[in-house]
Structure formats: C-alpha cells, structure tokens
Write a protein that holds these residues in place. Sequence first.
Motif, mmCIF file in Angstrom:
data_model
loop_
_atom_site.group_PDB
_atom_site.id
_atom_site.type_symbol
_atom_site.label_atom_id
_atom_site.label_comp_id
_atom_site.label_asym_id
_atom_site.label_seq_id
_atom_site.Cartn_x
_atom_site.Cartn_y
_atom_site.Cartn_z
ATOM 1 N N ARG A 90 0.788 -1.302 -0.135
ATOM 2 C CA ARG A 90 0.000 -0.034 -0.115
ATOM 3 C C ARG A 90 0.830 1.208 -0.107
ATOM 4 N N GLU A 91 0.444 2.259 -0.608
ATOM 5 C CA GLU A 91 0.978 3.535 -0.522
ATOM 6 C C GLU A 91 1.266 4.062 0.997
ATOM 7 N N LYS A 92 2.556 4.667 0.970
ATOM 8 C CA LYS A 92 3.086 5.103 2.438
ATOM 9 C C LYS A 92 3.686 3.946 3.153
ATOM 10 N N GLN A 93 3.499 2.967 2.843
ATOM 11 C CA GLN A 93 4.144 1.632 3.788
ATOM 12 C C GLN A 93 5.811 2.117 3.599
ATOM 13 N N THR A 94 6.372 1.671 4.649
ATOM 14 C CA THR A 94 7.868 1.820 4.459
ATOM 15 C C THR A 94 8.597 0.372 4.855
ATOM 16 N N LEU A 95 9.981 0.701 4.567
ATOM 17 C CA LEU A 95 10.913 -0.506 4.719
ATOM 18 C C LEU A 95 12.139 0.490 5.023
ATOM 19 N N ARG A 96 12.883 -0.465 5.758
ATOM 20 C CA ARG A 96 14.324 -0.036 6.384
ATOM 21 C C ARG A 96 15.340 -0.612 5.782
ATOM 22 N N HIS A 107 18.811 3.669 5.547
ATOM 23 C CA HIS A 107 18.010 4.338 4.609
ATOM 24 C C HIS A 107 16.551 3.976 4.834
ATOM 25 N N PHE A 108 15.509 5.144 4.773
ATOM 26 C CA PHE A 108 14.119 4.943 4.772
ATOM 27 C C PHE A 108 13.461 4.857 3.412
ATOM 28 N N VAL A 109 12.759 3.595 3.320
ATOM 29 C CA VAL A 109 12.186 3.554 1.824
ATOM 30 C C VAL A 109 10.898 3.659 2.116
ATOM 31 N N VAL A 110 10.184 4.652 1.515
ATOM 32 C CA VAL A 110 8.729 4.531 1.274
ATOM 33 C C VAL A 110 8.114 4.459 0.039
ATOM 34 N N LEU A 111 7.103 3.811 -0.017
ATOM 35 C CA LEU A 111 6.213 3.506 -1.126
ATOM 36 C C LEU A 111 5.325 4.769 -1.408
ATOM 37 N N GLU A 112 5.733 5.709 -2.430
ATOM 38 C CA GLU A 112 5.140 6.878 -2.480
ATOM 39 C C GLU A 112 3.772 6.799 -3.424
ATOM 40 N N LYS A 113 3.904 6.106 -4.434
ATOM 41 C CA LYS A 113 2.936 5.776 -5.529
ATOM 42 C C LYS A 113 2.877 4.368 -5.968
#
Length: 474
Positions: A90-96, A107-113
């Motif tokens: 889903r958008e706004k989910q994150t991964l380190r 590093h902060f990885v965020v799913l923007e779109k």
Amino acid sequence: MPTRSGDVYQLKVTLSGSRPPIWRRLLVESGTTLQDLHRIIQVAMGWQAAHLHQFESSDGVFFGDPDEDPDGMMNYVDETSVPLEAVLQREKQTLRYEYDFGDGWEHFVVLEKILPGSGDTPLPSCIKAVRQCPPEDVGGLGGFYEFLDVMANPAHPEHDDAREWLGGVVFDPEFVDLEAINEGMAHRERLFDPVAAPLFDADEECEGLSFNQMEQLMTSPLHCPAVFDANLDSALIEPHLDSAPIMRILKALFQELDGKGVRLTPKGNLPRRVVTPLVEAGGDAALAEPYRDGFARIRSEEDVIHVHLARLLAEIAGFTRKQRGQLLLTQRVKDWIRKEQWLPIYQELLLTAMNRFNWSWLDRFDEFDEIQVVGPFALWLLAKYGDEWRPESFYIDAMLTAFPMLTEVVPPSPFYSPEKQIAHALSLQMFSLYSWLGLIECEDKNKGGRLASLGDRDIRRTRLFEGLFRASGA
C-alpha cells in the motif's frame, strides 16, 4: 490501492539522519526482488557494495543475502526469493535498508505511489536525485559532516590528507549525475554479478589467458602477477619515462607550479602563458591541433586536450590542489620531485588513468563505458603482438572477438554499424590514451609526417611498456 502484476512502484529512498536530506526517487517494477532492490539502491545512492546489508520490514522481519550469512546467525529471510510487492503493498508503507553495519548507513524507503505499468519508461529508473551520498568508510554521518568541514576549508590542517584519501578529486556534496545513475542501473547485473553476465567464457582460453588470468587482468591490470611480472626493474623503466607525452607535460606543469603555484582563470583552467610551455613540452607540432588551428588559437588548457587531460589527471592523482584560486603542488609530489623519484609519479599517474579517470570523458560517449572495463585486455595483446608494427584494426578486431557484447551497448545509427562505432571509441578512448601515456607509439600509414589520424595508423608497444608489462615467467 491494491497492487496488480506489472505495477510500477514510485519509491523515495532517504539516507536517515542526513541534514540536509540526501535522497533518491525511483521507479521500479513491483515484482523486483529485494536483492535487486539492494543493487538498485547501491547504484542510485552511489555506494560500492563493499559491505554487508539487510532489509527490515515494518513488522520487524529481516531480509538479507544468504551468502552474507553462511552460518545462519542473522536468521534472514532470503531476499532473493522475496518480491517487493510482498513487503510493500500500500502507498505510504515503509521499509528500512541498512548498509555497512560499521558506519551504519540506514535508509528509509517509502512507497510513494503505485502506478500502472506502461512500458514507456525503462525500469528501474531514478527520476530525481538530491545531493551526493557520503564516501565509503568515512565513519558514519558524524564522520561525514566532519569530512565536509575539512574539505570545505583548504586551511584546515587535515585538508590535504582528506583530499588525498578521497583520491585527489573534489567532493561537491550538491552534485549528482542522474544520467550516470541510470546508466549504472542498466548495467547493474554485470556490476554486481559478473558471473551472471560474463565478459568472457570461463571454459575457454582467450589469447592464451585462462579465465582466472583474465579475471585478474580485468580487475587489477597494474597488479596481476598471474599475467604480468610484479617485480619491476626500475633500470628498464626510468630511462624511458620521458617518452610519455603526458609525463613531459606534467614535468613542465610541476616546474610552473614550483614555489607559489599558478593563479587559475575564472573557469578554473590554466592561463595561456602556462599552457604554451606545456604544449611545447609535449612535443609534436600536432599536439596543439586536435581541435584548433595552431598556437595562435590557444586561449586556455581546454583548447589542447593533452594539456587539459594532464592537468585533470594530476588533480585526480593528488599531485595538485586548489587554494583560493591558486593551483599548488601537494607535499607528497614535492617530496618525489625533490628526490627525483619520477617512477612513483608515473606509476600513480598510470593507476589514476586506468582506474579513477573516466575514459568516456575523451569522446563524451558514456554509453561505451564498458571499453574501460575490458581495456586492460589490450595490454595483454600488446605484450603478445606489439613487438612489431601492426594495424590498429588488428587489435580492435581481437578486442571484439574476445568481447562481442561490446556492440550490444551501441545506440542505433543510420550511418555507422555498431562495429564501426565501437572501433572509433576504442581508438579514441583507449589507444589514444595509451599513446599519451607512452605505452604505444603510432605511425601514420600514409607517412604524412603528422600525428596519425584515428583508425588510420599502425601501432606497436614502446620500451616503456616493455619495462612495465612483462609476461609472468618470461
């Protein structure tokens, strides 16, 4: 928004804690494995894949490369079998993502779109890059900011040491080469896994070299004892150092810089009064005329590619430094000059030209960057066949036979075949550079009395080459 097969993920990758932020915006396929995402982030950020890494999902699951954890102590989920869409849905989910557990680059990885796949944009792709990532092994964010303070202050007592540690190059924290990032992404498989996309066949010899010898030659051309004798005889080399045009130019430059140095032009170039004696030191009247009509047209070093190249190599090698608009000699090269130790200067120059200098600068064709990867093979060809004059095409044909994949990176042209384009690039990027370094001499087939034109010359190795590159066991 639910994911579908073939979706495109727009990711923002930010180096955690960086102020001002260092980040990249990426487009990747939703089915990209975490291992490939690791490679993509490495290229996008500018890391060198020299340390361990791991991913951590928002629910605390760790993913990594089993090869980096052979004992299973880290209890990783195998990143090679996990697609990105299984972790980010889903958008706004994150991964380190963490790289180099010593320096601790998080590093902060965020799913923007989540975008529909269209096939219009090559994937993966970096569509925005902000600020250059820190150098490897700088000591984490604290060490990085200390490094920036030192590099920004030429009067700092550690400035010269920091510059030398970096390889003599200027570090501009704001500069990012987006085109180079995307070029690296396109070739990431070969960068990270040469076995998966080999440059040469492991089951066959190539011009008498085994796979292991070829691998050593490609990765360390100036120190490959399986191919070339590592025990150099300075008595066979030093008498021929001045046969290298760039070495003569460097000596003239060092003489001009002796004392208080030279004030550079507003563009950062050597002034004409300095360029003229450097051109004369290089020798050969044609030296001044690759792109200009003689000495009268020279305005600065950029008008003479040999002089411009020599000055750039000197800077990258750490022979010179800039301070308040002045070009100065570093203490290390001053000590070598005082002791008349010209061989280590040439060795450092050669190392810089082979490993640190970007050959595509010579013709601006970045898509031919693999020429520099395979360029060391020409050294072996010269050691084997270069005792007599041979057409330049002889060596180019041998290079293309050994590395036919070179033609695969050539953009289509209505005028020239891929082989013709690569031949021209090999001639300019590799053989011209080897000539200026004094490793080969060129002879015009037409005996016109001028420097031989590209593609219309015979070449053979020099005495300097023979002192530097002797086949092991010979």
